[in-house]
Write an enzyme that holds these catalytic residues in place. Sequence first.
Site, PDB file in Angstrom:
ATOM      1  N   CYS A   1       0.813  -1.217   0.000  1.00 50.51           N
ATOM      2  CA  CYS A   1       0.000   0.000   0.000  1.00 50.51           C
ATOM      3  C   CYS A   1       0.846   1.265   0.000  1.00 50.51           C
ATOM      4  O   CYS A   1       0.310   2.368  -0.095  1.00 50.51           O
ATOM      5  CB  CYS A   1      -0.958  -0.015   1.192  1.00 50.51           C
ATOM      6  SG  CYS A   1      -2.357  -1.133   0.946  1.00 50.51           S
TER       7      CYS A   1
ATOM      8  N   LYS B   1       0.295   3.523  -3.032  1.00 42.10           N
ATOM      9  CA  LYS B   1      -0.869   4.385  -3.205  1.00 42.10           C
ATOM     10  C   LYS B   1      -0.442   5.822  -3.465  1.00 42.10           C
ATOM     11  O   LYS B   1       0.569   6.294  -2.956  1.00 42.10           O
ATOM     12  CB  LYS B   1      -1.751   4.326  -1.957  1.00 42.10           C
ATOM     13  CG  LYS B   1      -2.472   3.019  -1.765  1.00 42.10           C
ATOM     14  CD  LYS B   1      -3.274   2.981  -0.478  1.00 42.10           C
ATOM     15  CE  LYS B   1      -4.487   3.871  -0.506  1.00 42.10           C
ATOM     16  NZ  LYS B   1      -5.364   3.650   0.651  1.00 42.10           N
TER      17      LYS B   1
ATOM     18  N   THR C   1     -16.571  10.469   0.972  1.00 42.52           N
ATOM     19  CA  THR C   1     -15.709  10.551   2.159  1.00 42.52           C
ATOM     20  C   THR C   1     -14.492   9.638   2.086  1.00 42.52           C
ATOM     21  O   THR C   1     -13.867   9.355   3.102  1.00 42.52           O
ATOM     22  CB  THR C   1     -16.515  10.203   3.436  1.00 42.52           C
ATOM     23  OG1 THR C   1     -17.062   8.886   3.312  1.00 42.52           O
ATOM     24  CG2 THR C   1     -17.639  11.201   3.662  1.00 42.52           C
TER      25      THR C   1
ATOM     26  N   ASP D   1     -14.088   2.878   2.233  1.00 39.44           N
ATOM     27  CA  ASP D   1     -13.332   1.696   1.833  1.00 39.44           C
ATOM     28  C   ASP D   1     -13.904   0.978   0.629  1.00 39.44           C
ATOM     29  O   ASP D   1     -13.176   0.275  -0.079  1.00 39.44           O
ATOM     30  CB  ASP D   1     -13.228   0.728   3.019  1.00 39.44           C
ATOM     31  CG  ASP D   1     -12.466   1.335   4.174  1.00 39.44           C
ATOM     32  OD1 ASP D   1     -11.276   1.642   3.988  1.00 39.44           O
ATOM     33  OD2 ASP D   1     -13.055   1.533   5.254  1.00 39.44           O
TER      34      ASP D   1
ATOM     35  N   ASP E   1     -11.569  -4.483   2.586  1.00 41.23           N
ATOM     36  CA  ASP E   1     -12.486  -3.362   2.375  1.00 41.23           C
ATOM     37  C   ASP E   1     -13.940  -3.763   2.588  1.00 41.23           C
ATOM     38  O   ASP E   1     -14.749  -2.964   3.076  1.00 41.23           O
ATOM     39  CB  ASP E   1     -12.316  -2.809   0.962  1.00 41.23           C
ATOM     40  CG  ASP E   1     -11.013  -2.050   0.770  1.00 41.23           C
ATOM     41  OD1 ASP E   1     -10.435  -1.598   1.780  1.00 41.23           O
ATOM     42  OD2 ASP E   1     -10.571  -1.912  -0.380  1.00 41.23           O
TER      43      ASP E   1
ATOM     44  N   GLY F   1     -11.241 -12.801 -13.809  1.00 41.29           N
ATOM     45  CA  GLY F   1     -10.274 -11.734 -13.665  1.00 41.29           C
ATOM     46  C   GLY F   1      -9.795 -11.220 -15.003  1.00 41.29           C
ATOM     47  O   GLY F   1     -10.379 -11.505 -16.055  1.00 41.29           O
ATOM     48  N   HIS F   2      -8.706 -10.452 -14.949  1.00 43.92           N
ATOM     49  CA  HIS F   2      -8.130  -9.882 -16.157  1.00 43.92           C
ATOM     50  C   HIS F   2      -6.627  -9.760 -15.975  1.00 43.92           C
ATOM     51  O   HIS F   2      -6.153  -9.463 -14.864  1.00 43.92           O
ATOM     52  CB  HIS F   2      -8.743  -8.511 -16.448  1.00 43.92           C
ATOM     53  CG  HIS F   2      -8.299  -7.932 -17.765  1.00 43.92           C
ATOM     54  ND1 HIS F   2      -8.636  -8.486 -18.967  1.00 43.92           N
ATOM     55  CD2 HIS F   2      -7.528  -6.845 -18.041  1.00 43.92           C
ATOM     56  CE1 HIS F   2      -8.111  -7.759 -19.946  1.00 43.92           C
ATOM     57  NE2 HIS F   2      -7.428  -6.761 -19.407  1.00 43.92           N
ATOM     58  N   SER F   3      -5.882  -9.965 -17.049  1.00 41.28           N
ATOM     59  CA  SER F   3      -4.420  -9.907 -16.956  1.00 41.28           C
ATOM     60  C   SER F   3      -3.850  -9.109 -18.120  1.00 41.28           C
ATOM     61  O   SER F   3      -4.432  -9.079 -19.213  1.00 41.28           O
ATOM     62  CB  SER F   3      -3.832 -11.320 -16.968  1.00 41.28           C
ATOM     63  OG  SER F   3      -4.201 -12.005 -18.163  1.00 41.28           O
TER      64      SER F   3
END
Length: 350
Positions: free
Chosen positions: A18, A21, A49, A52, A92, A140-142
């Site tokens: 993280c 970020k 705001t 998450d 999250d 998913g995706h790659s």
Amino acid sequence: MDTATLPRLTALAHGGGCGCKLAPSVLQQLLADQPAGGPFSRLIVGTETGDDAAVWRLDDETCVIATTDFFMPMVDDPFDFGRIAATNAISDVYAMGGKPIMALAILGMPIDKMPAEMVREILRGGSAICAEAGIPVAGGHSIDSPEPIYGLAVIGTGSSSSIRRNSGARAGDALILTKALGVGIYSAAFKKGALPTDAYAELLQSTTLLNRVGAELAKHSHVHAVTDVTGFGILGHALEMARGSNKRIAIDADAIALFTRCAELAEQGFVTGASHRNWASYGAAVVLPDDLPAWRRHILTDPQTSGGLLVSCRADQADALLEEILAAGYPAARTIGVVEEGEPGLRVTA
């Protein structure tokens, strides 16, 4: 898998966890002109705001919770990287008071630099954590990317009454943090080959511990607000809670649990670039003790990958709630502060 002959994952990326970020101030600029929920009355949690996850109300009883999280590796073992990234992404949903139901993998790999077996181990690690959470990786995706990236898009559900935002804190509330701090500091030491084996085990234990207790906490009416502590550090995420709730928050730095070697390594200068960026972004809204050394401030701005939950609850229920969290398997949980009336901001005591 024998990783001795394989490339170091952390050497293939400019950042990790993280700590990748964007700084809070940069994110605010990018989102400044983005439309809010507008006419979508069923979107009960959006970008207002910095919460998450997004929440969409299906009917009077049921909400859908949606989130995505991905980053570059903070450890070299691909299986561990997959586990950490998946735990972090699923968090999250728990932070909103929901339960995950499925995940989609997000994968970007430098296929000319990494053998297929490493990529498979990353995916296997993510799948292992999803299995622990009781959910499938349903797709998913790659893409081929310059640096290794992995994470999940996670879908969950929750009842309308159990949704907990980061903006519901009330004056007089106590604040509980469910995990110890120090992930970014340990990551910085790891990247420089200075993290002892026992400390790596401590890092892994914390970052692969699912925040599933969030779904249980949300059943209590005296729990008013919840957020998970990740890339902005404890100060950044507490400040988001203060601003969203239009309250002032006071944190006792001495009350926060730390990884065993966190203070020692921070004092030696093992700090991430994200820690500096975090302070530059929101330091003006934080009041620190005059004699607080810089290394202690870095702990408070340290980016937490797969960190704990920050919980705002009625003060007279805090002790019982803390006991419940400890019994659920979060031994580093501590009561670390209070919510006050006043101009939104953050005050630290030590």
